[in-house]
Design an enzyme around this catalytic site. Sequence first.
Site, PDB file in Angstrom:
ATOM      1  N   SER A 276      54.425  54.841  66.340  1.00  0.00           N
ATOM      2  CA  SER A 276      53.922  54.485  67.666  1.00  0.00           C
ATOM      3  C   SER A 276      53.735  52.977  67.696  1.00  0.00           C
ATOM      4  O   SER A 276      52.777  52.460  67.145  1.00  0.00           O
ATOM      5  CB  SER A 276      52.590  55.190  67.926  1.00  0.00           C
ATOM      6  N   LEU A 277      54.669  52.290  68.323  1.00  0.00           N
ATOM      7  CA  LEU A 277      54.638  50.823  68.305  1.00  0.00           C
ATOM      8  C   LEU A 277      53.956  50.283  69.566  1.00  0.00           C
ATOM      9  O   LEU A 277      52.969  49.562  69.475  1.00  0.00           O
ATOM     10  CB  LEU A 277      56.067  50.291  68.159  1.00  0.00           C
TER      11      LEU A 277
ATOM     12  N   CYS B  78      48.274  64.095  75.661  1.00  0.00           N
ATOM     13  CA  CYS B  78      47.524  64.604  74.505  1.00  0.00           C
ATOM     14  C   CYS B  78      46.033  64.531  74.767  1.00  0.00           C
ATOM     15  O   CYS B  78      45.530  63.511  75.194  1.00  0.00           O
ATOM     16  CB  CYS B  78      47.696  63.739  73.263  1.00  0.00           C
TER      17      CYS B  78
ATOM     18  N   SER C 197      54.399  61.718  63.413  1.00  0.00           N
ATOM     19  CA  SER C 197      54.194  60.501  64.194  1.00  0.00           C
ATOM     20  C   SER C 197      52.929  59.788  63.727  1.00  0.00           C
ATOM     21  O   SER C 197      51.880  60.407  63.578  1.00  0.00           O
ATOM     22  CB  SER C 197      54.062  60.895  65.669  1.00  0.00           C
TER      23      SER C 197
ATOM     24  N   GLU D  76      44.569  71.278  70.762  1.00  0.00           N
ATOM     25  CA  GLU D  76      45.680  71.525  71.684  1.00  0.00           C
ATOM     26  C   GLU D  76      47.013  71.615  70.960  1.00  0.00           C
ATOM     27  O   GLU D  76      47.249  70.892  69.992  1.00  0.00           O
ATOM     28  CB  GLU D  76      45.802  70.364  72.676  1.00  0.00           C
TER      29      GLU D  76
ATOM     30  N   GLY E 282      45.191  63.464  66.806  1.00  0.00           N
ATOM     31  CA  GLY E 282      44.899  63.092  65.420  1.00  0.00           C
ATOM     32  C   GLY E 282      45.915  62.153  64.816  1.00  0.00           C
ATOM     33  O   GLY E 282      47.030  62.008  65.323  1.00  0.00           O
TER      34      GLY E 282
HETATM   35  N1  SAH Z   1      48.306  59.363  65.788  1.00  0.00           N
HETATM   36  C1  SAH Z   1      49.710  59.593  65.857  1.00  0.00           C
HETATM   37  C2  SAH Z   1      50.121  60.881  66.530  1.00  0.00           C
HETATM   38  C3  SAH Z   1      49.414  61.321  67.780  1.00  0.00           C
HETATM   39  S1  SAH Z   1      49.710  60.478  69.291  1.00  0.00           S
HETATM   40  C4  SAH Z   1      50.403  58.409  66.488  1.00  0.00           C
HETATM   41  O1  SAH Z   1      49.725  57.468  66.877  1.00  0.00           O
HETATM   42  O2  SAH Z   1      51.624  58.389  66.528  1.00  0.00           O
HETATM   43  C5  SAH Z   1      51.341  60.899  69.787  1.00  0.00           C
HETATM   44  C6  SAH Z   1      52.003  59.858  70.648  1.00  0.00           C
HETATM   45  O3  SAH Z   1      51.521  59.888  72.001  1.00  0.00           O
HETATM   46  C7  SAH Z   1      51.756  58.452  70.161  1.00  0.00           C
HETATM   47  O4  SAH Z   1      52.927  57.691  70.290  1.00  0.00           O
HETATM   48  C8  SAH Z   1      50.694  57.972  71.136  1.00  0.00           C
HETATM   49  O5  SAH Z   1      50.605  56.592  71.148  1.00  0.00           O
HETATM   50  C9  SAH Z   1      51.184  58.587  72.413  1.00  0.00           C
HETATM   51  N2  SAH Z   1      50.192  58.660  73.490  1.00  0.00           N
HETATM   52  C10 SAH Z   1      48.870  58.852  73.401  1.00  0.00           C
HETATM   53  N3  SAH Z   1      48.296  58.843  74.612  1.00  0.00           N
HETATM   54  C11 SAH Z   1      49.285  58.658  75.486  1.00  0.00           C
HETATM   55  C12 SAH Z   1      49.330  58.549  76.908  1.00  0.00           C
HETATM   56  N4  SAH Z   1      48.231  58.647  77.654  1.00  0.00           N
HETATM   57  N5  SAH Z   1      50.536  58.371  77.470  1.00  0.00           N
HETATM   58  C13 SAH Z   1      51.661  58.286  76.741  1.00  0.00           C
HETATM   59  N6  SAH Z   1      51.684  58.372  75.411  1.00  0.00           N
HETATM   60  C14 SAH Z   1      50.505  58.544  74.792  1.00  0.00           C
END
Ligand code: SAH
Length: 350
Positions: free
Chosen positions: A220-221, A339, A197, A98, A165
């Site tokens: 991503s905290l 995502c 990220s 995607e 990813g």
């Molecule tokens: N693996 C990387 C990048 C991909 S995820 C990372 O963890 O940063 C991109 C962002 O979307 C991350 O902050 C992730 O935690 C967040 N994310 C994933 N699923 C989500 C959801 N259902 N709602 C809101 N944010 C989400």
Amino acid sequence: MNELSDSENRIDILSMYPEELEDYLKGMGYPSFRAKQVFSWLHEKYVGSVDEMTSLPKEMRQQLKDDMCYVEEEMRQTSREDGTVKFLFKMHDGQMIETVFMKYHHGNSICISSQCGCAMGCRFCASTIGGCIRNLTAGEMLGQIYSAMRLTGERISNVVVMGTGEPLQNYDNLIRFIRLLTHEKGYNLSVRNITVSTCGIVPMIDRLSEEKLPITLALSLHAPTDSLRRTIMPVANKYSIDETLGACERYFDKTGRRLTVEYSLMHGINDSVNDADTLGRLLRGRGIHVNLIPVNPVNETDFKPGTPEDVHLFKNTLEKYKINVTIRRGLGADIDAACGQLRRRRTRDN
Ligand code: SAH
């Protein structure tokens, strides 16, 4: 797998630096100006196939036909509200990824995937449900951008590696992708307009800080304490928040780029005023920008966003600590926004 081919050892000319392309074509008996032409067709004209490289001899096009890992449009959803376009791209082995194209006042942004699936196991995320199937090549990451530009007729000024990813788990291809995208003979995007990220893989953040690439790092905290973070993000069992923020601070020292912290608000899990206070105390005084994202509900999980009032209360509380906070604009709310949801729906339907 090496970086110039994918998991099936398929050669990928889109992943090659100009000098590698030159060597490769030389091996086939072609002079170096042919490499320049091919590089320009790929990175300046974003052709979707070798067939479109009309300045090459027919025989050469025939020879190169299978040497590129294409991404082809499989499906597209366009938001009627804000023009956000979500693409589902199919790769040569049939796997889907995607990509989201977004319009902003200050230019167009694209959110790309770095892996097909993800191994990190964050509990609220749709991308990780089937695990990680494979890494994307640099060409497959570039291909998402070039295809989106070709298909929308628009240029892109900001790239976020925030799709499916964990980019720091596909490190070599990520760096190659960034060097190609910012190559002066190619699209020549400024490194500063790229955000990567990560869920926080500490040794890889340190490695990234040595690359001399002023990329914006987003962490991503999603939780202010280790104990809470461990319940939603398995990576927290490996690295503490302290260690992770330490690596981000070293990244800032080396690159001068300020950290963005992403915090997905999950109602009843991490969005109380108490959580905001704890987060405020943790992050204050560090020049960190916090991006709040009301969680996108995913069918397979129970996480729900709070009300807009909950979100604003969290933001206001954080701001008391003089932290710069934004709430992610809910782009494409009328299409499968979170995502990995479109890819999952497609995989389930087939
Ligand atoms: N693996 C990387 C990048 C991909 S995820 C990372 O963890 O940063 C991109 C962002 O979307 C991350 O902050 C992730 O935690 C967040 N994310 C994933 N699923 C989500 C959801 N259902 N709602 C809101 N944010 C989400």
